[in-house]
Design a protein around this motif. Structure first.
Motif, mmCIF file in Angstrom:
data_model
loop_
_atom_site.group_PDB
_atom_site.id
_atom_site.type_symbol
_atom_site.label_atom_id
_atom_site.label_comp_id
_atom_site.label_asym_id
_atom_site.label_seq_id
_atom_site.Cartn_x
_atom_site.Cartn_y
_atom_site.Cartn_z
ATOM 1 N N TYR A 35 36.318 48.913 41.074
ATOM 2 C CA TYR A 35 36.431 47.395 40.950
ATOM 3 C C TYR A 35 37.450 47.347 39.794
ATOM 4 C CZ TYR A 35 33.831 43.105 39.659
ATOM 5 O OH TYR A 35 33.325 41.855 39.564
ATOM 6 N N VAL A 36 38.194 46.153 40.072
ATOM 7 C CA VAL A 36 39.745 45.952 39.365
ATOM 8 C C VAL A 36 39.392 44.862 38.184
ATOM 9 C CG1 VAL A 36 41.869 44.943 39.762
ATOM 10 C CG2 VAL A 36 40.736 46.351 41.582
ATOM 11 N N ASP A 37 39.723 45.381 37.034
ATOM 12 C CA ASP A 37 39.743 44.224 35.815
ATOM 13 C C ASP A 37 40.823 43.439 35.704
ATOM 14 O OD1 ASP A 37 41.912 45.733 34.623
ATOM 15 O OD2 ASP A 37 40.503 46.967 33.358
ATOM 16 N N ALA A 38 40.875 42.336 34.564
ATOM 17 C CA ALA A 38 41.891 41.652 34.501
ATOM 18 C C ALA A 38 43.278 42.312 34.403
ATOM 19 C CB ALA A 38 41.344 40.514 33.174
ATOM 20 N N ALA A 39 43.158 43.543 33.676
ATOM 21 C CA ALA A 39 44.373 44.172 33.508
ATOM 22 C C ALA A 39 45.087 44.865 34.772
ATOM 23 C CB ALA A 39 44.561 44.922 32.530
ATOM 24 N N ARG A 40 44.272 44.782 35.822
ATOM 25 C CA ARG A 40 44.656 45.499 37.224
ATOM 26 C C ARG A 40 44.535 47.000 37.091
ATOM 27 N NH1 ARG A 40 44.202 40.855 38.100
ATOM 28 N NH2 ARG A 40 45.700 39.453 39.247
ATOM 29 N N ARG A 41 43.659 47.381 36.179
ATOM 30 C CA ARG A 41 43.112 48.786 36.307
ATOM 31 C C ARG A 41 42.103 49.008 37.275
ATOM 32 N NH1 ARG A 41 42.087 49.460 29.967
ATOM 33 N NH2 ARG A 41 41.079 47.734 30.395
#
Length: 321
Positions: A35-41
């Protein structure tokens, strides 16, 4: 219907997509359900390794967070504030990880029979719907209060599996132990079930397009199928590899194309279907998945990519045209 499906199959335009994979540094831990977070991690669980971790695709670096022994995390999602929520498939909890502090908050199931939370998904309010496969429940966790409410699936041993939420806030789920799909009324928690057209059918993952049609893959019969909730009608298309394709991981992109992974062929194959044309439009071998299975896949509009984990201990990215 069958003739149209066969014509679509014959017209297959197998345009491949670019796939990149990163080897997870903790061997044999079954990394899955990214799952991708807002920081693209790119966050993922180590189901066999009892951890939560993320990949920074820009640097290729990984970071790992230890969790309780016996959690056997199955799936995770990340909220707008950056908190990571994960399904404790082995300890009957949903967990919340604060990445800044590493602190974990645990939300136990209110009924001991709900022993194995499986797959989580957010609704538009930010609350979490989830399946409980062996326990035969679908549930909702209200994030603001931490309260969990469960709905028992009427069909015994239905094995609720994949889950997705439509534009009206209704969760839809596969019944992998029965030839049915189900949905929950968010207000009453009543479950309505829809019979699939063949008693052998076993839906495993599910997706909702922008028109609120419900799509699923039939793992046993090698089909992609669509339910129209308004009429109850179901249309099917054979997967490119046919009855032996074992379609499993599935998602939908921002152009309403359905992407799924055929796990019967080795290596696994990522394929795409365009409902507008009624044709399969892409097919790509996932080379590093040979002999293993891709179990879950998500589309991230920010990176315009599909993300997945493999049993070969990799996290993969497929760039979507």
């Amino acid at each position: 219907m069958m003739r149209a499906a066969l014509l679509a199959l014959a017209a297959l335009a197998a345009a491949p997509v670019d796939i990149t994979q990163w080897t997870v540094p903790w061997p044999n831990t079954r990394p899955r359900d990214p799952y991708v977070d807002a920081a693209r991690r790119v966050w993922f669980v180590g189901q066999a390794g009892n951890y939560i971790a993320y990949l920074d695709p820009a640097t290729g670096k990984f970071k790992r967070y230890a969790i309780d022994e016996g959690t056997l995390p199955h799936n995770l999602i990340v909220d707008r504030a950056g908190a990571v929520w994960f399904a404790g498939n082995g300890n009957a909890t949903i967990g919340r990880l604060d990445p800044k502090s590493g602190a974990i908050t645990r939300y136990p199931m209110p009924d001991p029979a709900a022993r194995d939370p499986h797959t989580l998904v957010f609704d538009r309010s930010g609350d979490i719907w989830f399946t409980v496969q062996g326990g035969n429940y679908v549930g909702r966790l209200t994030v603001a209060t931490g309260k969990i409410r469960l709905a028992k699936v009427p069909t015994p041993n239905a094995r609720p599996y994949g889950i997705a939420v439509d534009s009206r806030g209704r969760p839809w789920f596969n019944e992998f132990g029965a030839s049915k799909l189900g949905t929950v009324d968010p207000a009453t928690f009543e479950i309505r079930e829809y019979d699939l057209p063949d008693g052998r059918a076993r839906g495993r993952r599910i997706a909702v397009t922008s028109d609120d049609r419900i799509w699923y893959v039939d793992y046993v019969r090698g089909m992609l199928a669509r339910l129209d909730p308004a009429s109850g009608s179901i249309q099917e298309w054979p997967a490119p590899s046919g009855a032996s394709s074992l379609p499993y991981a599935m998602t939908v992109d921002d152009r309403d194309r359905l992407w799924f992974v055929e796990t019967g062929p080795q290596p696994n194959r990522l394929v795409a279907f365009d409902p507008k044309s009624g044709k399969y439009v892409s097919e790509t071998p996932i080379r590093e998945s040979g002999g293993v299975v891709v179990r879950h896949i998500v589309f991230d509009p920010g990176t315009r990519a599909l993300w997945f984990g493999t049993d070969a201990n990799t996290i993969g990215r497929a760039r979507v045209p």
